[in-house]
Scaffold this motif. Structure first.
Motif, PDB file in Angstrom:
ATOM      1  N   VAL A 191       1.002  -1.044  -0.114  1.00  0.00           N
ATOM      2  CA  VAL A 191      -0.067  -0.011   0.071  1.00  0.00           C
ATOM      3  C   VAL A 191       0.574   1.179  -0.106  1.00  0.00           C
ATOM      4  O   VAL A 191       0.596   2.424  -0.531  1.00  0.00           O
ATOM      5  CB  VAL A 191      -0.978  -0.598   1.097  1.00  0.00           C
ATOM      6  CG1 VAL A 191      -1.541   0.805   0.914  1.00  0.00           C
ATOM      7  CG2 VAL A 191      -2.141  -1.152   0.993  1.00  0.00           C
ATOM      8  N   ILE A 192       2.085   1.396   0.897  1.00  0.00           N
ATOM      9  CA  ILE A 192       2.742   2.318   1.107  1.00  0.00           C
ATOM     10  C   ILE A 192       3.405   2.667  -0.069  1.00  0.00           C
ATOM     11  O   ILE A 192       3.315   3.789  -0.664  1.00  0.00           O
ATOM     12  CB  ILE A 192       3.397   2.207   2.255  1.00  0.00           C
ATOM     13  CG1 ILE A 192       3.036   2.436   3.558  1.00  0.00           C
ATOM     14  CG2 ILE A 192       5.029   3.434   2.107  1.00  0.00           C
ATOM     15  CD1 ILE A 192       3.843   1.834   4.645  1.00  0.00           C
ATOM     16  N   ARG A 193       4.238   1.781  -0.881  1.00  0.00           N
ATOM     17  CA  ARG A 193       5.114   1.273  -2.605  1.00  0.00           C
ATOM     18  C   ARG A 193       3.490   1.967  -3.235  1.00  0.00           C
ATOM     19  O   ARG A 193       4.217   3.366  -4.141  1.00  0.00           O
ATOM     20  CB  ARG A 193       5.461   0.141  -2.280  1.00  0.00           C
ATOM     21  CG  ARG A 193       6.445  -0.007  -3.801  1.00  0.00           C
ATOM     22  CD  ARG A 193       6.491  -0.746  -3.784  1.00  0.00           C
ATOM     23  NE  ARG A 193       7.457  -1.341  -3.180  1.00  0.00           N
ATOM     24  CZ  ARG A 193       7.314  -3.103  -2.570  1.00  0.00           C
ATOM     25  NH1 ARG A 193       6.289  -3.602  -2.113  1.00  0.00           N
ATOM     26  NH2 ARG A 193       8.185  -2.426  -1.336  1.00  0.00           N
ATOM     27  N   GLY A 194       2.300   1.777  -2.676  1.00  0.00           N
ATOM     28  CA  GLY A 194       1.686   1.744  -4.372  1.00  0.00           C
ATOM     29  C   GLY A 194       1.374   3.334  -4.109  1.00  0.00           C
ATOM     30  O   GLY A 194       1.488   3.916  -5.237  1.00  0.00           O
ATOM     31  N   GLU A 195       0.953   4.056  -3.086  1.00  0.00           N
ATOM     32  CA  GLU A 195       0.402   5.454  -2.625  1.00  0.00           C
ATOM     33  C   GLU A 195       1.875   6.284  -3.227  1.00  0.00           C
ATOM     34  O   GLU A 195       1.781   7.425  -4.019  1.00  0.00           O
ATOM     35  CB  GLU A 195       0.251   6.026  -1.113  1.00  0.00           C
ATOM     36  CG  GLU A 195      -1.016   4.773  -0.617  1.00  0.00           C
ATOM     37  CD  GLU A 195      -1.737   5.762   0.864  1.00  0.00           C
ATOM     38  OE1 GLU A 195      -1.015   6.474   1.417  1.00  0.00           O
ATOM     39  OE2 GLU A 195      -2.497   4.732   0.842  1.00  0.00           O
ATOM     40  N   SER A 196       3.189   6.449  -2.624  1.00  0.00           N
ATOM     41  CA  SER A 196       4.921   6.799  -3.215  1.00  0.00           C
ATOM     42  C   SER A 196       5.121   6.762  -4.792  1.00  0.00           C
ATOM     43  O   SER A 196       5.108   7.887  -5.468  1.00  0.00           O
ATOM     44  CB  SER A 196       5.229   5.856  -2.968  1.00  0.00           C
ATOM     45  OG  SER A 196       5.801   5.284  -2.682  1.00  0.00           O
ATOM     46  N   GLN A 197       3.997   5.844  -4.972  1.00  0.00           N
ATOM     47  CA  GLN A 197       4.260   5.837  -7.007  1.00  0.00           C
ATOM     48  C   GLN A 197       3.417   6.599  -7.534  1.00  0.00           C
ATOM     49  O   GLN A 197       3.381   7.641  -8.641  1.00  0.00           O
ATOM     50  CB  GLN A 197       4.261   4.545  -7.274  1.00  0.00           C
ATOM     51  CG  GLN A 197       5.447   3.406  -6.630  1.00  0.00           C
ATOM     52  CD  GLN A 197       5.286   2.326  -7.594  1.00  0.00           C
ATOM     53  OE1 GLN A 197       4.172   1.543  -7.715  1.00  0.00           O
ATOM     54  NE2 GLN A 197       6.411   0.973  -7.218  1.00  0.00           N
ATOM     55  N   VAL A 198       2.145   6.683  -6.930  1.00  0.00           N
ATOM     56  CA  VAL A 198       1.194   7.618  -7.853  1.00  0.00           C
ATOM     57  C   VAL A 198       0.835   8.933  -6.980  1.00  0.00           C
ATOM     58  O   VAL A 198       0.734   9.834  -7.912  1.00  0.00           O
ATOM     59  CB  VAL A 198      -0.827   6.842  -7.311  1.00  0.00           C
ATOM     60  CG1 VAL A 198      -1.528   7.172  -7.684  1.00  0.00           C
ATOM     61  CG2 VAL A 198      -0.700   5.561  -8.068  1.00  0.00           C
ATOM     62  N   PHE A 199       1.194   8.692  -5.456  1.00  0.00           N
ATOM     63  CA  PHE A 199       0.838  10.621  -4.856  1.00  0.00           C
ATOM     64  C   PHE A 199       2.122  10.851  -4.981  1.00  0.00           C
ATOM     65  O   PHE A 199       3.445  10.636  -4.168  1.00  0.00           O
ATOM     66  CB  PHE A 199       0.090  10.189  -3.850  1.00  0.00           C
ATOM     67  CG  PHE A 199      -1.230  10.127  -3.997  1.00  0.00           C
ATOM     68  CD1 PHE A 199      -1.638  11.293  -3.616  1.00  0.00           C
ATOM     69  CD2 PHE A 199      -1.530   8.422  -3.361  1.00  0.00           C
ATOM     70  CE1 PHE A 199      -3.784  10.480  -3.400  1.00  0.00           C
ATOM     71  CE2 PHE A 199      -2.717   7.994  -3.049  1.00  0.00           C
ATOM     72  CZ  PHE A 199      -3.757   9.023  -3.694  1.00  0.00           C
ATOM     73  N   VAL A 234      -5.936   3.879  -5.642  1.00  0.00           N
ATOM     74  CA  VAL A 234      -4.881   3.787  -4.610  1.00  0.00           C
ATOM     75  C   VAL A 234      -5.057   4.094  -2.716  1.00  0.00           C
ATOM     76  O   VAL A 234      -5.138   3.032  -2.255  1.00  0.00           O
ATOM     77  CB  VAL A 234      -3.430   4.401  -4.496  1.00  0.00           C
ATOM     78  CG1 VAL A 234      -2.807   3.869  -3.842  1.00  0.00           C
ATOM     79  CG2 VAL A 234      -2.847   3.801  -6.338  1.00  0.00           C
ATOM     80  N   SER A 235      -5.939   4.801  -2.908  1.00  0.00           N
ATOM     81  CA  SER A 235      -5.893   5.383  -1.676  1.00  0.00           C
ATOM     82  C   SER A 235      -7.165   6.619  -1.188  1.00  0.00           C
ATOM     83  O   SER A 235      -6.811   8.115  -1.620  1.00  0.00           O
ATOM     84  CB  SER A 235      -5.169   6.177  -0.376  1.00  0.00           C
ATOM     85  OG  SER A 235      -5.868   6.316   0.407  1.00  0.00           O
ATOM     86  N   ARG A 236      -8.603   5.782  -1.656  1.00  0.00           N
ATOM     87  CA  ARG A 236      -9.957   7.647  -1.228  1.00  0.00           C
ATOM     88  C   ARG A 236      -9.435   8.484  -0.215  1.00  0.00           C
ATOM     89  O   ARG A 236      -9.486   9.856   0.056  1.00  0.00           O
ATOM     90  CB  ARG A 236     -10.714   6.534  -1.106  1.00  0.00           C
ATOM     91  CG  ARG A 236     -12.148   7.792  -1.111  1.00  0.00           C
ATOM     92  CD  ARG A 236     -13.262   6.998  -1.023  1.00  0.00           C
ATOM     93  NE  ARG A 236     -13.433   6.651  -2.330  1.00  0.00           N
ATOM     94  CZ  ARG A 236     -14.327   6.444  -3.500  1.00  0.00           C
ATOM     95  NH1 ARG A 236     -14.436   7.759  -3.661  1.00  0.00           N
ATOM     96  NH2 ARG A 236     -14.614   5.671  -4.272  1.00  0.00           N
ATOM     97  N   LYS A 237      -8.365   7.622   0.806  1.00  0.00           N
ATOM     98  CA  LYS A 237      -8.558   9.178   1.594  1.00  0.00           C
ATOM     99  C   LYS A 237      -7.333   9.843   2.301  1.00  0.00           C
ATOM    100  O   LYS A 237      -7.644  10.917   2.179  1.00  0.00           O
ATOM    101  CB  LYS A 237      -8.169   8.166   3.032  1.00  0.00           C
ATOM    102  CG  LYS A 237      -7.879   8.592   4.914  1.00  0.00           C
ATOM    103  CD  LYS A 237      -7.079   7.580   6.022  1.00  0.00           C
ATOM    104  CE  LYS A 237      -6.872   7.956   6.865  1.00  0.00           C
ATOM    105  NZ  LYS A 237      -6.748   7.501   8.433  1.00  0.00           N
ATOM    106  N   THR A 238      -6.047   9.668   1.153  1.00  0.00           N
ATOM    107  CA  THR A 238      -5.154  10.459   0.991  1.00  0.00           C
ATOM    108  C   THR A 238      -5.994  11.305  -0.236  1.00  0.00           C
ATOM    109  O   THR A 238      -5.113  12.646   0.225  1.00  0.00           O
ATOM    110  CB  THR A 238      -4.030   9.312   0.411  1.00  0.00           C
ATOM    111  OG1 THR A 238      -3.730   8.370   1.022  1.00  0.00           O
ATOM    112  CG2 THR A 238      -3.038   9.988   0.379  1.00  0.00           C
TER     113      THR A 238
END
Length: 230
Positions: A26-34, A76-80
């Motif tokens: 999850v963290i890796r996915g967020e860092s790649q997209v956000f 990836v993350s609605r919250k973020t």
């Protein structure tokens, strides 16, 4: 006691590592997209193709941000995603269609290139009229090069707007003033991706072409309140 010990061993050896890996993913996915460049302004720019996005992104973030839909971030993350101010720009669909035609036909610009497709150099693209009548009416726009995809596709989730603000390219000056106040930086938009000859886009249209393009992009026209003004 032995049963409890065996269960604990299973938890530590199998379940916890799996949960940890899921968290890492999850963290890796967020860092790649956000992207990291979004962080200083706590804003996310949704780059709708052929709506001055290259210039806007480079002015605000110092780099291109790629073409990701709002739903890509939400997935990836609605919250973020909700923690950021999200925005995008749209353009008169008749004008944008002329721009997209020239962009594909000439092979893009030094900053951005279209998806390689031989049809862009074929007889179907010999004129704007043939492009519309022989190609645009036949293709599935959401599966073709993103420069032809409808604009709502980038900014909506199902039938609801997914971003905090949608500005119109035709009102760029006032929208930039709003952005400067909202994200707290000065924004100077250079013309980095001028690939089209659509300044007087109405010169490309006959009445039947106006109707065809209007039908193809009817949802954009309705959602963003555009009309043909040539």
């Amino acid at each position: 006691m032995a049963k409890y010990s065996k269960a604990s061993t299973l938890l530590y050896r199998k379940v916890l590592p799996e949960l940890l890996q899921q968290k890492i993913d999850v963290i890796r996915g967020e860092s790649q997209v956000f992207k990291e460049c979004f962080e200083p302004t706590k804003s996310i720019f949704i780059h709708v193709p052929k709506a001055a996005g290259t210039s806007i992104a480079r002015s605000i973030y110092g780099q291109s941000v790629g073409h990701r839909k709002a739903t890509d971030y939400i997935r990836v993350s609605r919250k973020t995603f909700k923690q950021y101010f999200s925005y995008g720009f749209v353009r008169n669909p008749w004008d944008r269609t002329v721009s997209a035609y020239h962009f594909a036909k000439q092979g893009g610009t030094q900053h951005v290139q279209p998806i390689e497709n031989k049809v862009y150099q074929s007889k179907k693209f010999r004129s704007f009229e043939s492009f519309v009548k022989e190609w645009l009416v036949e293709v599935n726009l959401e599966k073709e090069d993103v420069v032809f995809a409808p604009q709502y596709w980038w900014l909506y989730e199902n039938s609801r707007c997914a971003v905090n603000r949608i500005g119109k390219l035709e009102n760029l000056d006032s929208e930039i003033g709003y952005l400067e106040t909202k994200i707290g930086i000065n924004v100077n938009i250079p013309k980095l991706n001028v690939s089209d000859k659509s300044k007087n886009f109405f010169q490309y249209y006959t009445p039947d072409l106006v109707d065809i393009v209007g039908e193809i992009y009817a949802k954009d026209i309705k959602l963003f309140n555009y009309e043909y003004t040539g």
